[in-house]
Motif scaffolding. Structure first.
Motif: not given
Length: 159
Positions: A16-26
């Motif tokens: 979940h944290a990795i997915e959030h990091a991805y979305e956050y940087h997008v």
């Protein structure tokens, strides 16, 4: 906004944290794009690598993440993330350098008007930032694949 949890315990939470990091940087790249296109941006991306959501997670739980992803992979991702913030700070400084405390920027999205020369500089920095974003998103996708490949019991023994 969802924030990363420090000291993530389970495989599901790390994913979940990795997915959030991805979305956050997008999302942050979308803000930078708006800025470069001449739009006001409220709450600009944090300048420092350890102040953004991803940085708080990456550096806050570093030893655990290093053990799960591998030291070299972690260092590569850290370098990409650091480079992203270095390039972003160049853009930020051109637009907001007169707003030292950042309060007006956060409230109103105020930014400076740029000269033609500064706009050209911004375009160069923006291209580098776009490449860094692609690299970071690739690293996050690879991180997710690495975590998915790990057995659940590994997460219980990593503390």
């Amino acid at each position: 906004m969802l924030y990363f949890r420090i000291f993530v315990m389970t495989k599901k939470q790390i994913l979940h944290a990795i997915e959030h990091a991805y979305e956050y940087h997008v999302e942050q790249m979308e803000k930078v794009t708006l800025l470069v296109e001449g739009n006001k941006v409220k709450n600009p991306t944090p300048r420092m690598k350890n102040e953004c959501d991803f940085g708080k997670w990456l550096y806050g739980d570093a030893s655990r993440i290093k053990r799960l992803l591998g030291l070299q992979f972690y260092k590569d991702m850290e370098l990409i993330h650091e480079f992203w913030h270095i390039e972003y700070e160049k853009i930020y400084d051109l637009y907001y350098r007169d707003d030292e405390d950042g309060l007006l920027t956060k409230i109103f999205g105020n930014r400076r008007r740029l000269s033609e020369e500064e706009r050209e500089e911004v375009q160069e920095y923006y291209q580098a930032l776009s490449r860094a974003t692609d690299d970071l998103l690739d690293a996050l996708s690879a991180s997710k694949r690495r975590i998915l490949a790990l057995k659940e019991y590994i997460f219980k023994n990593i503390d």
